[in-house]
Design a protein around this motif. Structure first.
Motif, PDB file in Angstrom:
ATOM      1  N   PRO A  54       0.807  -1.231   0.000  1.00 14.45           N
ATOM      2  CA  PRO A  54       0.000   0.000   0.000  1.00 14.45           C
ATOM      3  C   PRO A  54       0.833   1.271   0.000  1.00 14.45           C
ATOM      4  O   PRO A  54       0.415   2.290  -0.571  1.00 14.45           O
ATOM      5  CB  PRO A  54      -0.839  -0.121   1.283  1.00 14.45           C
ATOM      6  CG  PRO A  54      -0.144  -1.118   2.137  1.00 14.45           C
ATOM      7  CD  PRO A  54       0.542  -2.052   1.206  1.00 14.45           C
ATOM      8  N   ILE A  55       2.028   1.246   0.623  1.00 15.26           N
ATOM      9  CA  ILE A  55       2.904   2.428   0.599  1.00 15.26           C
ATOM     10  C   ILE A  55       3.355   2.702  -0.831  1.00 15.26           C
ATOM     11  O   ILE A  55       3.336   3.852  -1.298  1.00 15.26           O
ATOM     12  CB  ILE A  55       4.120   2.221   1.522  1.00 15.26           C
ATOM     13  CG1 ILE A  55       3.685   2.141   2.981  1.00 15.26           C
ATOM     14  CG2 ILE A  55       5.142   3.339   1.332  1.00 15.26           C
ATOM     15  CD1 ILE A  55       4.799   1.737   3.941  1.00 15.26           C
ATOM     16  N   ARG A  56       3.758   1.658  -1.527  1.00 17.91           N
ATOM     17  CA  ARG A  56       4.197   1.798  -2.923  1.00 17.91           C
ATOM     18  C   ARG A  56       3.073   2.354  -3.791  1.00 17.91           C
ATOM     19  O   ARG A  56       3.294   3.222  -4.638  1.00 17.91           O
ATOM     20  CB  ARG A  56       4.676   0.436  -3.435  1.00 17.91           C
ATOM     21  CG  ARG A  56       5.181   0.443  -4.854  1.00 17.91           C
ATOM     22  CD  ARG A  56       5.742  -0.906  -5.267  1.00 17.91           C
ATOM     23  NE  ARG A  56       4.732  -1.956  -5.334  1.00 17.91           N
ATOM     24  CZ  ARG A  56       4.958  -3.179  -5.820  1.00 17.91           C
ATOM     25  NH1 ARG A  56       6.174  -3.505  -6.240  1.00 17.91           N
ATOM     26  NH2 ARG A  56       4.000  -4.079  -5.861  1.00 17.91           N
ATOM     27  N   GLN A  57       1.863   1.862  -3.579  1.00 14.16           N
ATOM     28  CA  GLN A  57       0.699   2.327  -4.335  1.00 14.16           C
ATOM     29  C   GLN A  57       0.424   3.804  -4.047  1.00 14.16           C
ATOM     30  O   GLN A  57       0.198   4.603  -4.964  1.00 14.16           O
ATOM     31  CB  GLN A  57      -0.524   1.485  -3.962  1.00 14.16           C
ATOM     32  CG  GLN A  57      -1.794   1.843  -4.732  1.00 14.16           C
ATOM     33  CD  GLN A  57      -1.729   1.448  -6.190  1.00 14.16           C
ATOM     34  OE1 GLN A  57      -1.211   0.376  -6.536  1.00 14.16           O
ATOM     35  NE2 GLN A  57      -2.243   2.292  -7.071  1.00 14.16           N
ATOM     36  N   GLN A  58       0.467   4.163  -2.778  1.00 13.34           N
ATOM     37  CA  GLN A  58       0.189   5.539  -2.379  1.00 13.34           C
ATOM     38  C   GLN A  58       1.208   6.509  -2.962  1.00 13.34           C
ATOM     39  O   GLN A  58       0.860   7.628  -3.364  1.00 13.34           O
ATOM     40  CB  GLN A  58       0.196   5.639  -0.855  1.00 13.34           C
ATOM     41  CG  GLN A  58      -0.090   7.042  -0.320  1.00 13.34           C
ATOM     42  CD  GLN A  58       0.125   7.152   1.183  1.00 13.34           C
ATOM     43  OE1 GLN A  58       0.735   6.279   1.803  1.00 13.34           O
ATOM     44  NE2 GLN A  58      -0.358   8.231   1.773  1.00 13.34           N
ATOM     45  N   GLY A  60       2.739   6.140  -5.738  1.00 12.34           N
ATOM     46  CA  GLY A  60       2.643   6.166  -7.193  1.00 12.34           C
ATOM     47  C   GLY A  60       3.731   5.407  -7.911  1.00 12.34           C
ATOM     48  O   GLY A  60       4.020   5.679  -9.082  1.00 12.34           O
ATOM     49  N   PHE A  61       4.334   4.415  -7.233  1.00 12.85           N
ATOM     50  CA  PHE A  61       5.397   3.626  -7.861  1.00 12.85           C
ATOM     51  C   PHE A  61       5.048   2.128  -7.895  1.00 12.85           C
ATOM     52  O   PHE A  61       5.930   1.282  -7.758  1.00 12.85           O
ATOM     53  CB  PHE A  61       6.723   3.858  -7.138  1.00 12.85           C
ATOM     54  CG  PHE A  61       7.271   5.241  -7.347  1.00 12.85           C
ATOM     55  CD1 PHE A  61       7.919   5.588  -8.526  1.00 12.85           C
ATOM     56  CD2 PHE A  61       7.102   6.215  -6.379  1.00 12.85           C
ATOM     57  CE1 PHE A  61       8.400   6.872  -8.724  1.00 12.85           C
ATOM     58  CE2 PHE A  61       7.582   7.497  -6.560  1.00 12.85           C
ATOM     59  CZ  PHE A  61       8.235   7.833  -7.746  1.00 12.85           C
ATOM     60  N   ALA A  62       3.764   1.834  -8.093  1.00 12.30           N
ATOM     61  CA  ALA A  62       3.332   0.437  -8.144  1.00 12.30           C
ATOM     62  C   ALA A  62       3.881  -0.291  -9.365  1.00 12.30           C
ATOM     63  O   ALA A  62       3.857  -1.528  -9.417  1.00 12.30           O
ATOM     64  CB  ALA A  62       1.803   0.352  -8.133  1.00 12.30           C
ATOM     65  N   ASP A  63       4.394   0.462 -10.345  1.00 13.43           N
ATOM     66  CA  ASP A  63       4.963  -0.165 -11.542  1.00 13.43           C
ATOM     67  C   ASP A  63       6.435  -0.522 -11.355  1.00 13.43           C
ATOM     68  O   ASP A  63       7.073  -1.025 -12.284  1.00 13.43           O
ATOM     69  CB  ASP A  63       4.810   0.756 -12.748  1.00 13.43           C
ATOM     70  CG  ASP A  63       5.441   2.132 -12.534  1.00 13.43           C
ATOM     71  OD1 ASP A  63       5.751   2.472 -11.371  1.00 13.43           O
ATOM     72  OD2 ASP A  63       5.616   2.864 -13.525  1.00 13.43           O
ATOM     73  N   ALA A  64       6.983  -0.291 -10.162  1.00 13.74           N
ATOM     74  CA  ALA A  64       8.371  -0.666  -9.865  1.00 13.74           C
ATOM     75  C   ALA A  64       8.380  -1.807  -8.858  1.00 13.74           C
ATOM     76  O   ALA A  64       7.474  -1.916  -8.025  1.00 13.74           O
ATOM     77  CB  ALA A  64       9.131   0.533  -9.298  1.00 13.74           C
TER      78      ALA A  64
END
Length: 259
Positions: A54-58, A60-64
């Motif tokens: 969820p931190i990554r999603q928040q 904006g780097f869910a594509d990494a």
């Protein structure tokens, strides 16, 4: 795939996240600049997959990809969880096999429970429950004598379990490091120049392996000793702490590179 001009690997607690509030708001200008340049930001933390997703999603780097539990796990782009692992059970069994005088002073997350983890970290009960969903490593607090701590670490090492000192906790795993995963991920992006940012001993290999290493000031812990690479400028230190220092360091490096 287009080769990015840079790839960023970053620790979270005490580095990109404020030590006390866990906010990354002070780093938003640099994060937005990285997004605009399509530079991947790889989160690399002792946190679990359940915490990092969820931190990554928040951010904006869910594509990494993201490095979880100090390198013991790799969360691929788009993944929110990892499959079952027997590592955690193996580590807990090794802990419980130790003599009582060595085992008793160590309180791992499995001993503390959600309430104890919330108290030790300042996390909400909800977030502490995610921190307890461990698969590959066991963080904890040592309350015994320094000489017994050394004996404790050595006893676990004989069972193939490695100790890592983080920003808050002494963490045990079966040996993978953030730097191991860093090399793997960088290769998958075509091995562009890399920046690594961290504040604790478990970040040292990652800092030294990067093209540009940044030691983030953390007034809540002893500063890292001088590292190989500081004398050449490959590794630098921030004056500002946490996400403020992170923001300043990233913008400084991007400016130096003309990005």
């Amino acid at each position: 795939m287009t080769l990015p001009p840079l790839i960023v690997f970053t620790d979270l607690d005490g580095t990109l996240l404020d030590h006390e509030t866990y906010s990354h708001s002070a780093a938003l200008p640099a994060l937005e600049r990285l997004k605009s340049l399509r530079i991947p930001v790889v989160l690399a933390s002792s946190k679990t997959a359940a915490e990092i997703a969820p931190i990554r999603q928040q951010m904006g780097f869910a594509d990494a990809p993201a490095i979880v539990e100090n390198g013991a796990g790799l969360l691929n782009p788009g993944q929110n969880s990892l499959g079952d692992s027997t590592d955690y059970a193996q580590i807990r069994a090794a802990l419980d096999s130790l003599p009582e005088n060595l085992r008793a002073p160590f309180r791992g997350f499995g001993d503390l429970g959600i309430g104890g983890v919330a108290q030790a970290t300042g996390l909400s009960p909800e977030n502490a429950s995610l921190a307890c969903l461990r698969q590959f490593s066991e963080p904890g607090l040592w309350s015994g004598r320094p000489k017994d701590r050394t004996a404790f670490i050595n006893a676990l090492a004989k069972q193939g379990i490695s100790a890592r000192e983080g920003g808050r906790f002494l963490t045990f795993s079966l040996g993978s490091t953030k730097a191991d995963r860093m090399a793997e991920i960088a290769d998958s992006f075509g091995a562009p120049p890399s920046v690594a940012l961290g504040d604790a001993p478990n970040d040292v290999e990652m800092l030294q392996a990067a093209t540009y290493g940044v030691i983030i000031a953390n007034p809540h812990r002893q500063p890292l000793p001088n590292l190989r690479g500081e004398e050449t400028g490959q590794i630098r230190r921030t004056n500002l702490p946490g996400p403020e220092g992170w923001n300043a360091a990233i913008n400084e490096i991007l400016n130096e590179l003309g990005l």
